[in-house]
Design an enzyme around this catalytic site. Structure first.
Site, PDB file in Angstrom:
ATOM      1  N   LYS A 196       5.501 -26.680  61.563  1.00 12.16           N
ATOM      2  CA  LYS A 196       5.294 -27.986  62.495  1.00 12.16           C
ATOM      3  C   LYS A 196       6.287 -29.055  62.396  1.00 12.16           C
ATOM      4  O   LYS A 196       7.328 -29.147  61.497  1.00 12.16           O
ATOM      5  CB  LYS A 196       3.898 -28.319  62.226  1.00 12.16           C
ATOM      6  CG  LYS A 196       2.855 -27.298  62.338  1.00 12.16           C
ATOM      7  CD  LYS A 196       2.807 -26.645  63.612  1.00 12.16           C
ATOM      8  CE  LYS A 196       2.022 -25.307  63.712  1.00 12.16           C
ATOM      9  NZ  LYS A 196       0.777 -25.218  63.372  1.00 12.16           N
TER      10      LYS A 196
HETATM   11  C1  LIG Z   1      -0.544 -24.573  63.633  1.00 12.25           C
HETATM   12  C2  LIG Z   1      -1.721 -24.551  64.518  1.00 12.25           C
HETATM   13  C3  LIG Z   1      -2.850 -24.763  64.199  1.00 12.25           C
HETATM   14  C4  LIG Z   1      -3.612 -24.615  62.830  1.00 12.25           C
HETATM   15  O1  LIG Z   1      -2.904 -25.498  61.729  1.00 12.25           O
HETATM   16  P1  LIG Z   1      -2.983 -25.232  60.478  1.00 12.25           P
HETATM   17  O2  LIG Z   1      -2.469 -26.632  59.461  1.00 12.25           O
HETATM   18  O3  LIG Z   1      -2.183 -23.959  60.159  1.00 12.25           O
HETATM   19  O4  LIG Z   1      -4.398 -24.875  59.943  1.00 12.25           O
HETATM   20  C5  LIG Z   1      -3.906 -25.190  65.002  1.00 12.25           C
HETATM   21  N1  LIG Z   1      -3.492 -24.843  66.521  1.00 12.25           N
HETATM   22  C6  LIG Z   1      -2.231 -24.793  66.839  1.00 12.25           C
HETATM   23  C7  LIG Z   1      -1.718 -24.640  68.242  1.00 12.25           C
HETATM   24  C8  LIG Z   1      -1.386 -24.443  65.976  1.00 12.25           C
HETATM   25  O5  LIG Z   1      -0.150 -24.002  66.222  1.00 12.25           O
END
Ligand SMILES: *Cc1c(COP(=O)(O)O)cnc(C)c1O
Length: 362
Positions: free
Chosen positions: A184
């Site tokens: 992210k």
């Molecule tokens: C990465 C992601 C999540 C979950 O996040 P984590 O920190 O990996 O638990 C939820 N929704 C979307 C759209 C994502 O890309």
């Protein structure tokens, strides 16, 4: 194949400042529930212009908590986009609700008021609106069209903005969830955040994060509801704080990379929709020869990824419920491919990717 020399589709960006920040937290008095956590929440709330921010051990935990606080429960439905990571829907299933799916608008690849209207029912208890790839979804319009709580899944959209301000300010939603997974915009290794304008939601989110405890004076505390240990450690928070300082630079670089792809691949592939406030978590293109492109790039040392298989096509969902198909999401899924896009991608590496795409599709 030597994966160490492959160009990945995404990668975290770490520097010595991050290493120092984590090392300092590691030798401090508190490893968890300490000052790094508090400071990360305050600084994050400021960055997205929200009154309250509550940190979690992951973006998935953040979604689970937000859905719980919004009142999602057994016998109800939780509506989200067909085109998302499974966690956007799983948060409803954790709470005993039935996840349901709205199709995407073929022009924005996000849900719209029309696709929501087609999928909403009298049992829908909340809507999880996803900002796919970092392109801001029309939360403002959806808020005017529905009366159920709106939770934004902004895992892709930290750094994105609209005319209503930064995504995360909850101008037209109840809560907004972020993820700090290494893929992210910024990372805390694992971690997440919920922002809100509601003091009551913030209190209940903190309670859910810590076993459902309500703290009183002195030693006394009582468990009022069933919560979880979804806390973020101070080591993770220290990394998150250090990364947050670099967010504007990271987003600027992602936008620069997107601009270079738009020029370098013009007329060769279908480009993602344009939005001035796009955060470009992903640079996803469409082409009918997607499989050949995936394989050709892999053979040239370039890793790409498909985002996403429509959630309801996963066996867990498909085998337990009869879902109507979402034709726009399925048509998109047949052709999509996310090209390398991350702040440390060099111009030379990107030119290699552009060259390879042109070569494979020639
Ligand atoms: C990465 C992601 C999540 C979950 O996040 P984590 O920190 O990996 O638990 C939820 N929704 C979307 C759209 C994502 O890309």
């Amino acid at each position: 194949m030597n994966y160490a020399t492959m160009i990945p589709y995404t990668r975290h960006s770490l520097d010595q400042a991050d290493v120092k920040a984590v090392a300092a937290a590691l030798v401090s008095e508190r490893l968890t529930q300490g000052p790094q956590l508090d400071a990360f929440e305050v600084e994050f709330a400021e960055a997205v212009e929200a009154p309250y921010a509550v940190a979690f051990s992951s973006g998935t935990a953040a979604l689970h908590a937000a859905a719980h606080v919004a009142g999602v429960g057994p016998g109800q439905e939780l509506l989200t986009s067909a085109l998302t990571f499974v966690a956007s829907a799983n948060c409803g299933a954790y709470l005993g609700a039935q996840p349901t799916f709205a199709d995407i608008d073929p022009d924005t690849w996000n849900v719209s008021t029309e696709t929501i209207a087609d999928a909403i029912t009298s049992r829908t208890s909340a809507i999880v609106v996803v900002h796919f790839a970092g392109y801001p979804a029309p939360v403002h319009e959806i808020r005017e069209a529905v009366s159920v709580p709106i939770i934004e899944d902004a895992a892709h959209a930290l750094g994105a903005h609209t005319e209503h301000g930064p995504v995360g300010n909850c101008a037209h939603s109840d809560m907004c969830c972020f993820s700090f997974h290494p893929a992210k915009a910024i990372t805390s290794a694992e971690g997440g955040m919920v922002t809100t304008r509601s003091r009551e939601y913030a209190v209940r989110l903190r309670q859910f994060r810590n076993h459902g405890f309500v703290l009183s004076n002195g030693w006394y505390r009582e468990q009022r509801e069933l919560g979880f240990n979804y806390r973020l450690s101070d080591l993770h928070a220290a990394l998150g704080r250090s990364q947050l300082k670099k967010l504007p630079r990271f987003i600027e670089r992602r936008r620069e990379i997107a601009g270079r792809y738009r020029v370098g691949l013009a007329g060769v592939v279908d480009m993602p929709p344009i939005h001035l406030g796009h955060a470009y978590h992903l640079f996803t293109i469409r082409h009918p020869r997607r499989q050949a492109l995936y394989e050709g790039l892999r053979d040239r040392g370039i890793t790409t990824q498909v985002h996403y298989t429509p959630v309801y096509l996963n066996p867990y969902y498909r085998d337990s419920h009869r879902y109507e198909s979402c034709p726009n999401a399925e048509a998109y899924y047949a052709e999509c491919l996310s090209l390398p896009c991350f702040p440390d991608l060099t111009d030379d590496q990107q030119d290699e990717v552009i060259e390879a795409v042109r070569d494979v599709l020639a």
